[in-house]
Design a protein around this motif. Structure first.
Motif: not given
Ligand SMILES: Nc1ncnc2c1ncn2[C@@H]1O[C@H](COP(=O)(O)OP(=O)(O)OP(=O)(O)O)[C@@H](O)[C@H]1O
Ligand SMILES: [Mg+2]
Length: 775
Positions: A447-462
């Motif tokens: 993923i090319m991520d211009p807004q630093d949002e996709y590393s959150q794939f590592f986190e659950d949606n609580e």
């Protein structure tokens, strides 16, 4: 009163049995003619024509209805008893009485005299005095409905849909009221109870036996009619008009899906393509007096009985069962029978088959119409929309590429996360056609991520509740964090990646200048002329042949050297101005901050980046210079493309199915930036073309789809269109006009899917929760 009416109807309906008189009197009223024995039909037609001559339709339709322009309800007694016309005029003059318009109130508002006369005319006497007159009038004007009565489906529709709607017994007999649906239902009950053999009409072959049992007619929206337009089916289109009963009108939307059963169990699956109100009676409602009355009327001034509500159906297909019982669709090659019920689609499988939606695959959202979820009687009641993800009909569609487009803030990232997560299911494996091992592998998501949002794939949606999870599971929606998410961070002088959005592992890398050897466009700035670009290639070619370490700094030192310059210029290899121009453009302090930094070279990390089942995120937000961001993205793109296309490409890339998600795709795939962009694009288009073979799926995200180059755009099979308000963007998507019009009105999460190899074009609503964290 109601029963009086019923009697009248019953009387008239039965009358033709003995003397086949006015059954189908007008040209419009032939809806039920099919059901009348030929002989009888001829007779009744002849008779009715005679009758219409003797007592022209004008009188029964036009004239009383002209009156009703001023007095839509109250005039009815006049119609029944023409002597009363004066009275309606009296009432007409009472202009400022607001409630005259509503039938229920009419009697109470009228002057006592009027009321008396009205009541007189509408009372039992009426039936005695005017039985024949009334029957003629009614039969002529309403014979369509009457002729519907014998047909079982219609009968049942009226019966069921109108039951809750009872007409007050004290209501004066008006044209409208006399044919009110509840009366008809009663009439049909009476008719029904009198036994089938009493009827002079043939039964509707097949309907009695199959359809009614098979389909819940009580739910019918209405019936297929021929009274307004002939039913028509041609290779290029169809005219199928449905009459929608007043009780169901609120539920019908443009785009509502319906089914119309045939006698043999097949069903026409259709979509409402046009809605229309027509006057039941000829009334000029474009008048001052009428509008004032309507405006001053309390509550809802519309009386549905005064109007025909018509829905034109666009046939999508015929649903039928194959010999083995599998529900299948074929082209709409049959015309529905007049008077058959128009039913809502209540079976999930019917919708999925009707719209050609796969029963499983990658979950994209739920089917909707006009922003409302389509509900069925199945469990769960919503209809999931899946993208084909198996090899049953060619390759999984992700390898024929996907585009998500929508204006800023419409939920592109939210939706992309929800979709991309589905591909990362443990059981989702793809095979590579060219691969010698033929083993199936999980894809690697880059993923090319211009807004630093996709590393959150590592986190659950609580915020997900147990209910949400239960729903996800029931529809095969994959949710929850992906532990193999890694952030690959380019080392750039003076810039630091905060990495505070998730706890995903961060791996630093640098771009070696050696990559430029085969990708000269990485350092070719926008606006470089073609001559300069050719010159740059020559310079790079010679530099990479030299034995000095192939770093950016060495290259710059090399071309800035006076000796090198005179070598090229004096020998005529390069023109002086070209040479200087190249040096000026290539010597950039941006480049010196990126190339050959103190970190692992990306070429050495290939095995770590392209791993089956891993999400490799390349954040670029922390880099302030757009040129550096572009350089990083283009490097990764070319790394993937080069290795996928080359027969000797690195195994990690060649042998791994890769889904490349490119946010702000228009920045990299627009050919507006000159020669070097064209090269990138043609290479990228090549890769896209080979995507199926090489296991490369492009997932492009943009707010400016019109800027994406045509060669790439043509390769995209699946388009998910969120709200867009830019005309150029909307037109570039080339969706049918009726869908184009909806695009600016799409709400958050609502989208149009254009994926011709997956399904018909449909509207869906994405999940309202993100399956991983999205902040
Ligand atoms: N289907 C949805 N249901 C509820 N909230 C949503 C939905 N889609 C998006 N949102 C919310 O809307 C906001 C914007 O979404 P998102 O960041 O995905 O938009 P975007 O189109 O990617 O914007 P940008 O153009 O800035 O990249 C977020 O707060 C997100 O939580
Ligand atoms: Mg976004």
């Amino acid at each position: 009163m109601k029963y009086e009416n019923v009697d009248i109807f019953t009387f008239n309906s039965k009358k033709p049995k003995k003397e086949p008189a006015p059954v189908n009197s007008g040209t419009e009223e032939n809806a039920g003619s099919k059901e009348i024995p030929a002989e009888l039909r001829k007779e009744s037609l002849a008779e009715s024509r005679k009758e219409s001559l003797a007592e022209p339709r004008k009188e029964s339709l036009a004239e009383p209805r002209k009156e009703s322009l001023a007095e839509p309800r109250k005039e009815s007694p006049d119609e029944i008893n023409p002597e009363n016309k004066n009275m309606s005029k009296t009432a007409d003059s009472v202009e400022d009485v607001p409630d005259l318009v509503t039938s229920h109130q009419a009697t109470s508002i009228l002057t006592p005299d009027t009321e008396e006369i009205l009541q007189a005319s509408s009372s039992d006497n009426l039936c005695k005095d005017c039985r024949n007159d009334l029957s003629d009038h009614i039969l002529k004007t309403e014979s369509k409905i009457e002729s519907d009565v014998p047909s079982s489906p219609a009968k049942s529709i009226f019966k069921s849909s109108s039951l809750p709607k009872t007409t007050p017994v004290s209501k004066p007999v008006s044209k409208n009221d006399s044919i009110s649906i509840s009366d008809l239902s009663l009439e049909s009950e009476v008719l029904g109870s009198s036994g089938k053999e009493d009827f002079p009409f043939e039964g509707f072959a097949g309907c009695d036996d199959n359809v009614l049992k098979a389909s819940p007619v009580s739910e019918a929206f209405g019936i297929v009619t021929t009274g307004i337009e002939p039913l028509e089916l041609t290779p290029s289109g169809a005219v199928i008009t449905g009459y929608i009963t007043s009780a169901r009108r609120d539920e019908i939307r443009l785009g509502t899906y319906v089914v119309v059963p045939y006698e043999n169990g097949e069903k026409l699956f259709a979509r409402v393509g046009k809605l229309q109100y027509r006057q039941e009676f000829v009334v000029d409602d474009a008048t001052e007096i009428h509008s004032r009355r309507m405006l001053s009327a309390r509550g809802n001034p519309v009386n549905e009985d005064d109007y025909k509500f018509l829905a034109c159906l666009d046939p999508l297909c015929i649903l039928y069962r194959k010999a083995e019982g599998k529900l299948t669709r074929r082209m709409a090659d049959r015309i529905p029978h007049p008077n058959t019920p128009i039913l809502p689609v209540t079976d999930r499988l019917e919708v999925q088959t009707g719209l050609n939606i796969p029963e499983n695959g990658i979950f994209l959202g739920h089917l909707s119409v006009g922003g409302e979820l389509l509900k069925t009687n199945s469990e769960p009641e919503t209809v999931a929309y899946y993208l084909r993800n198996d090899y049953s009909m060619g390759d999984p569609l992700i390898f024929r590429h996907m585009l998500i487009c929508g204006s800023t803030g419409t939920g592109k990232t939210f939706l992309s996360k929800n979709i991309l997560r589905q591909f990362m299911n443990e059981n989702n494996r793809y095979r590579l056609r060219g691969s010698p091992s033929k083993a199936r592998k999980n894809p690697c998501l880059v993923i090319m991520d211009p807004q630093d949002e996709y590393s959150q794939f590592f986190e659950d949606n609580e915020n997900l509740t147990e209910d949400d999870k239960f729903r996800f599971e029931s529809e095969n929606v994959t949710y929850g964090r992906v532990l193999s998410t890694k952030a690959f961070v380019a080392k750039v002088d003076g810039q630091r990646y905060p990495g505070d959005k998730s706890r995903a592992e961060q791996i630093e890398f640098t771009i070696p200048f050696s990559l430029v050897e085969h990708n000269s466009w990485l350092i070719a700035a926008a606006g470089m002329s073609e001559l300069q670009y050719i010159g740059l290639e020559v310079l790079l070619g010679d530099f990479f042949k030299s034995s000095v370490p192939h770093t950016y700094q060495n290259f710059i030192n090399h071309i800035e050297n006076e000796g090198t310059r005179s070598y090229y210029v004096d020998s005529g290899k390069l023109h002086e101005s070209s040479y200087d121009g190249i040096v000026r453009r290539v010597r950039s302090h941006f480049f010196s901050k990126v190339f050959d930094r103190d970190a692992t070279s990306i070429t050495d990390l290939v095995d770590k980046i392209f791993k089956p089942g891993q999400i490799s995120v390349f954040p670029t937000e922390y880099i302030s210079a757009p040129r550096i961001r572009d350089l990083i993205v283009l490097t990764i793109m070319s790394l993937i493309v080069d290795n996928k296309l080359s027969t000797t490409g690195k195994e990690a890339i060649k042998e791994t199915p890769i889904i490349l998600a490119l946010d702000e795709a228009h920045r990299y795939l627009s050919n507006a930036n000159g020669e070097h962009s064209r090269l990138i694009i043609s290479r990228f288009a090549d890769a896209a073309r080979q995507g199926r073979k090489e296991g490369l799926g492009l997932f492009l995200i943009t707010q400016d789809p019109q800027d994406i180059d045509d060669t790439v755009f043509k390769q995209i099979n699946t388009k998910l269109i969120l709200n867009l308000n830019n005309d150029a963007a909307i037109t570039s998507l080339k969706v049918p006009k009726e869908y184009e019009r909806r695009i600016p009105y799409l709400k958050k999460g609502q989208m149009i899917i254009h994926s011709p190899d997956n399904s018909d074009i449909v509207e869906i609503i994405g999940l309202s929760n993100c399956v991983v964290r999205h902040r």
